[in-house]
Design a protein around this motif. Sequence first.
Motif, PDB file in Angstrom:
ATOM      1  N   GLY A 180      46.293  33.848  36.629  1.00  0.00           N
ATOM      2  CA  GLY A 180      46.485  33.989  35.189  1.00  0.00           C
ATOM      3  C   GLY A 180      47.891  34.383  34.800  1.00  0.00           C
ATOM      4  N   ALA A 181      48.828  34.285  35.732  1.00  0.00           N
ATOM      5  CA  ALA A 181      50.206  34.715  35.454  1.00  0.00           C
ATOM      6  C   ALA A 181      50.936  33.774  34.500  1.00  0.00           C
ATOM      7  N   LEU A 182      50.460  32.566  34.352  1.00  0.00           N
ATOM      8  CA  LEU A 182      51.107  31.601  33.459  1.00  0.00           C
ATOM      9  C   LEU A 182      50.877  32.007  32.004  1.00  0.00           C
ATOM     10  N   LYS A 183      51.962  32.172  31.253  1.00  0.00           N
ATOM     11  CA  LYS A 183      51.878  32.590  29.847  1.00  0.00           C
ATOM     12  C   LYS A 183      52.520  31.529  28.948  1.00  0.00           C
ATOM     13  N   PHE A 184      52.116  31.557  27.701  1.00  0.00           N
ATOM     14  CA  PHE A 184      52.698  30.608  26.740  1.00  0.00           C
ATOM     15  C   PHE A 184      54.137  31.008  26.430  1.00  0.00           C
ATOM     16  N   VAL A 185      55.029  30.021  26.471  1.00  0.00           N
ATOM     17  CA  VAL A 185      56.431  30.200  26.085  1.00  0.00           C
ATOM     18  C   VAL A 185      56.782  29.093  25.101  1.00  0.00           C
ATOM     19  N   GLN A 186      57.271  29.477  23.936  1.00  0.00           N
ATOM     20  CA  GLN A 186      57.591  28.494  22.900  1.00  0.00           C
ATOM     21  C   GLN A 186      58.586  27.472  23.419  1.00  0.00           C
ATOM     22  N   GLY A 187      58.276  26.196  23.236  1.00  0.00           N
ATOM     23  CA  GLY A 187      59.184  25.127  23.645  1.00  0.00           C
ATOM     24  C   GLY A 187      59.011  24.686  25.079  1.00  0.00           C
ATOM     25  N   GLN A 188      58.108  25.325  25.812  1.00  0.00           N
ATOM     26  CA  GLN A 188      57.869  24.938  27.208  1.00  0.00           C
ATOM     27  C   GLN A 188      56.416  24.527  27.390  1.00  0.00           C
ATOM     28  N   GLU A 189      56.195  23.692  28.394  1.00  0.00           N
ATOM     29  CA  GLU A 189      54.819  23.374  28.785  1.00  0.00           C
ATOM     30  C   GLU A 189      54.243  24.552  29.550  1.00  0.00           C
ATOM     31  N   PRO A 190      52.942  24.787  29.499  1.00  0.00           N
ATOM     32  CA  PRO A 190      51.927  24.076  28.712  1.00  0.00           C
ATOM     33  C   PRO A 190      52.007  24.468  27.241  1.00  0.00           C
ATOM     34  N   VAL A 191      51.466  23.614  26.393  1.00  0.00           N
ATOM     35  CA  VAL A 191      51.490  23.865  24.962  1.00  0.00           C
ATOM     36  C   VAL A 191      50.532  25.000  24.614  1.00  0.00           C
ATOM     37  N   LYS A 192      50.679  25.538  23.429  1.00  0.00           N
ATOM     38  CA  LYS A 192      49.905  26.696  23.008  1.00  0.00           C
ATOM     39  C   LYS A 192      48.400  26.439  23.049  1.00  0.00           C
ATOM     40  N   ASN A 193      48.023  25.194  22.807  1.00  0.00           N
ATOM     41  CA  ASN A 193      46.607  24.850  22.770  1.00  0.00           C
ATOM     42  C   ASN A 193      45.911  25.032  24.127  1.00  0.00           C
ATOM     43  N   ALA A 194      46.709  25.167  25.186  1.00  0.00           N
ATOM     44  CA  ALA A 194      46.125  25.328  26.523  1.00  0.00           C
ATOM     45  C   ALA A 194      45.636  26.745  26.774  1.00  0.00           C
ATOM     46  N   PHE A 195      45.996  27.678  25.908  1.00  0.00           N
ATOM     47  CA  PHE A 195      45.720  29.088  26.173  1.00  0.00           C
ATOM     48  C   PHE A 195      44.593  29.621  25.286  1.00  0.00           C
ATOM     49  N   THR A 196      43.850  30.517  25.851  1.00  0.00           N
ATOM     50  CA  THR A 196      42.774  31.179  25.123  1.00  0.00           C
ATOM     51  C   THR A 196      43.339  32.110  24.053  1.00  0.00           C
ATOM     52  N   VAL A 197      42.653  32.180  22.913  1.00  0.00           N
ATOM     53  CA  VAL A 197      42.955  33.164  21.872  1.00  0.00           C
ATOM     54  C   VAL A 197      41.829  34.196  21.918  1.00  0.00           C
ATOM     55  N   PRO A 198      42.054  35.344  22.547  1.00  0.00           N
ATOM     56  CA  PRO A 198      40.956  36.293  22.788  1.00  0.00           C
ATOM     57  C   PRO A 198      40.335  36.817  21.501  1.00  0.00           C
ATOM     58  N   LYS A 258      37.562  39.538  19.575  1.00  0.00           N
ATOM     59  CA  LYS A 258      37.261  40.952  19.691  1.00  0.00           C
ATOM     60  C   LYS A 258      35.977  41.162  20.484  1.00  0.00           C
ATOM     61  N   GLY A 259      36.003  42.139  21.374  1.00  0.00           N
ATOM     62  CA  GLY A 259      34.767  42.565  22.031  1.00  0.00           C
ATOM     63  C   GLY A 259      34.534  41.974  23.388  1.00  0.00           C
ATOM     64  N   ASN A 260      34.900  40.727  23.578  1.00  0.00           N
ATOM     65  CA  ASN A 260      34.644  40.076  24.860  1.00  0.00           C
ATOM     66  C   ASN A 260      35.801  39.169  25.227  1.00  0.00           C
ATOM     67  N   TYR A 261      36.346  39.401  26.407  1.00  0.00           N
ATOM     68  CA  TYR A 261      37.337  38.495  26.973  1.00  0.00           C
ATOM     69  C   TYR A 261      37.787  39.104  28.283  1.00  0.00           C
ATOM     70  N   HIS A 262      37.788  38.319  29.340  1.00  0.00           N
ATOM     71  CA  HIS A 262      38.237  38.845  30.623  1.00  0.00           C
ATOM     72  C   HIS A 262      38.551  37.693  31.566  1.00  0.00           C
ATOM     73  N   TRP A 263      39.812  37.591  31.947  1.00  0.00           N
ATOM     74  CA  TRP A 263      40.267  36.723  33.024  1.00  0.00           C
ATOM     75  C   TRP A 263      39.899  35.254  32.841  1.00  0.00           C
ATOM     76  N   LEU A 264      39.928  34.800  31.594  1.00  0.00           N
ATOM     77  CA  LEU A 264      39.889  33.368  31.297  1.00  0.00           C
ATOM     78  C   LEU A 264      41.050  33.063  30.354  1.00  0.00           C
ATOM     79  N   PRO A 265      42.280  33.089  30.859  1.00  0.00           N
ATOM     80  CA  PRO A 265      43.448  32.964  29.978  1.00  0.00           C
ATOM     81  C   PRO A 265      43.685  31.553  29.462  1.00  0.00           C
ATOM     82  N   TYR A 266      43.025  30.566  30.088  1.00  0.00           N
ATOM     83  CA  TYR A 266      43.240  29.177  29.689  1.00  0.00           C
ATOM     84  C   TYR A 266      41.985  28.657  29.003  1.00  0.00           C
ATOM     85  N   SER A 267      42.194  27.839  28.006  1.00  0.00           N
ATOM     86  CA  SER A 267      41.074  27.364  27.205  1.00  0.00           C
ATOM     87  C   SER A 267      40.056  26.608  28.052  1.00  0.00           C
TER      88      SER A 267
END
Length: 825
Positions: A154-172, A174-183
């Motif tokens: 899960g070390a890969l993070k969104f960076v503006q202007g770089q691949e992968p695009v923002k749509n590839a990442f989870t938007v956590p 409230k209440g539930n989210y754990h170790w699924l950083p990619y959509s």
Amino acid sequence: MRFLTFICTLSLAFQLVADDAKDPFPAFDSLKPPVLMPYKAKLTVSKEGHFLINGVPRYLEGTIFYETAANNAITTPTYGYPAILNWLYESAQGYKNLQRIGFDTVGAAAPNWWIDKYRTKYIRNTIEEKEQDRYIHSGLPLYVDYTCAGWHHGALKFVQGQEPVKNAFTVPGKGNYHWLPYSATTPEGRQLWREMWTYGVEYFQKLGVKPFCYELLNEPDYNDVSEFNRSLFVERMKNKYQNDLARLNREWGTSYENFEAIGKFKVSTENIALAVEWIKFMEDAFADLCSEGAKTIRSIDKRPEVGIGFQPLSHYRTLNTNLYSANRDLNMIITGTGGGDILHSHLLRAIGDGKPIMDGETYMGKTRSSFRNKILQQYGRGYNASYIFKWSRRATDPLWSNPRPDGAKKLAQKFPYMMLNPYAVPAEALLGLMDAKKELMQVSDLFTPRDRGVAREVAVLFSYPTQRLARSAGSRVGELVVGYTEALEYAQIPIDVVLEEQLPEGRLDRYKVLVSAGTNATYPESPALLEAYVRNGGVLILGQEALQTNEYGANRPGFPGIAVGAERIGERGKFKFAGVEITAAPYKDVTLDSSWTQLAKLGDKPIVFEKSLGKGKVIYLNAKFPRDGLGDILGALLKREKINPTCLITDAETGARVDGVEAVKASRNGFVGYMLTNSRLAPRLVRFTPPEKVAFADITGQNMLETKDGGILVLLKPDDAVILLGGEASALQKRCGKLPLKTYETLKAEGKAAIEEHWARTKKDSPAFIVDRDRVAIVDLHSYANRDFVDKVPGDGKGGWTDQGAVNSLHDVEWGIRDCAGVPF
């Protein structure tokens, strides 16, 4: 729970570094079959679901060698152990040394180097290749772990202007989210998951390794409130309600102006129906991701027998994970972190027909006996492999550089589960792994097969609709199923679990009695299926709740004809049923139709009802019970249906039924085995009375046991397991050798002495309060509070202890049970 005090841990650690220290582990040459795991043995899975090694049923003990990132290096020397144990602490182990520890299987982490495609600077896990070679080429079955935590895949993070695009990442959310950083739903997110799985499979293929199991995901929980998911959710609701917004508003009790407004929630718990449907949406998205993971791996590793599973974060409640649907296309069942409780083990067996069940993170204690007991507990509960956690000591952590032994001591407080920090877990504790292995090998033919030769006529219903509604409405009725399951287990009634999703499959045909505990909400088709079960001769016991609502909590008329009202406020009292005095308290106001008959009252309030329906009957319990009382009433009701316990466990002095003992039974080829485990904090001298009129040997103590009037005395230590083997005396002697006989009176004297010694030791502080430790459960807060917390909102720079100040950390609080004025904490 971890009960050993830090003082004891330090004492053992210092013993290890003495000049005359000896290697306590058995020499490899001393290990003989069947304890010795054959080198490069053939692992297969039986039709029932247990492992076969060269065709012979076998339980597997192992560990996973995680990535050797900077704070997990294997070879860096530290201290607290003698040089003679450098092979254990400063090296990965190969076949011979793994056998000396007791391991029959190992695991490895898939490297996260697939991220190189996207980033040149990121958290890249390093691997000491020579050390890795020792275990991946050890000739033992290999388990591969993909952990998508922020320090790994899960070390890969969104960076503006770089691949992968923002749509590839989870938007956590409230209440539930754990170790699924990619959509799990966008094409871009799915592409990252496929790249992760593909890289791992190809990596081990290049090394000439054939893992028997791939763990797709570790501790995942999905709550992605991205705009993409919101739009999918709106379309899902349009389809469900056939674009009939008025119908949705009517069923939800809402007033949405259009369907699009449904997806604009601030939090998914804005209303109960929305919360329930969102959980179901997330469950299905996650299950589909698991199916894609299996498809991806099988497209590369084309062995038909290759195993695939995932490790849930939790056991069965409060998460957006449906174990039934998520495991549908997987052929290995992995427990929630830590293995879970009694209900969890039954739930996994329910979805695990023909599939092995493994605990990928088995949390151990800190003593030799606790290691043994943990393995035997999981073995008794029907699991097929345990991987102890965590085979590491964070050798390059800066704390090791602090003054000795304070640095290692603080590290042990911070990471008490590190097996290779001798200040957290002394080496002597690891010997419990071999103790368990040798003991279970003596009864492997009885207990290792999934079918243990004991009929299970009772099932417990597990309802995801009830769990979702309980979570959405803030109710605790979803927890009732845990208490009822434990009560049946401790009443020595063999049970299974049936999920509500399995009702249409006809699974209930296997059972005479179904216990539905706390089930209020159901799927639309379930009441009719349950009614048909009763009409065809089944017995349905309803515990407290009565199938009275739909998935959103709206009242639903019809079967079984009970309207449940407001909760009653009333004192505990006693009533008699079938000659047994039982403690109970009022539950709720109820209205029953005229077909019901009263069976028992608490004071002037009827609490046990029954009605006949076709060939069967329905029984309703409208009372709250302590667990022992619950076991009594359920046992009495089952006895009316000619279902009896597998054995009787009573107090040796009073003759009263003893609660809190798991008694797992197995029978095959003229032998019968019982594994008795005491879940209480105090030792107990019990009288064990089996229906079999045969001789019994204590496999744990290596003694024959004298029977008196059909009963045998057994001393059960706290959190301890005892294995008893029964059969004809001549057959037992042939199987076990000539064992010394322990007389009934000797057992009685030894048991009384052990109990007196325990109470003398625990009561020496002249407490101000007298607490019955047999009725107390201790919660270990360290696993929740004594650690570094991750940010509540990833990337905001807040969270963890910084929210409340580091002064609130429990890092310097020692673990172990302490008495405070007589109350154990």
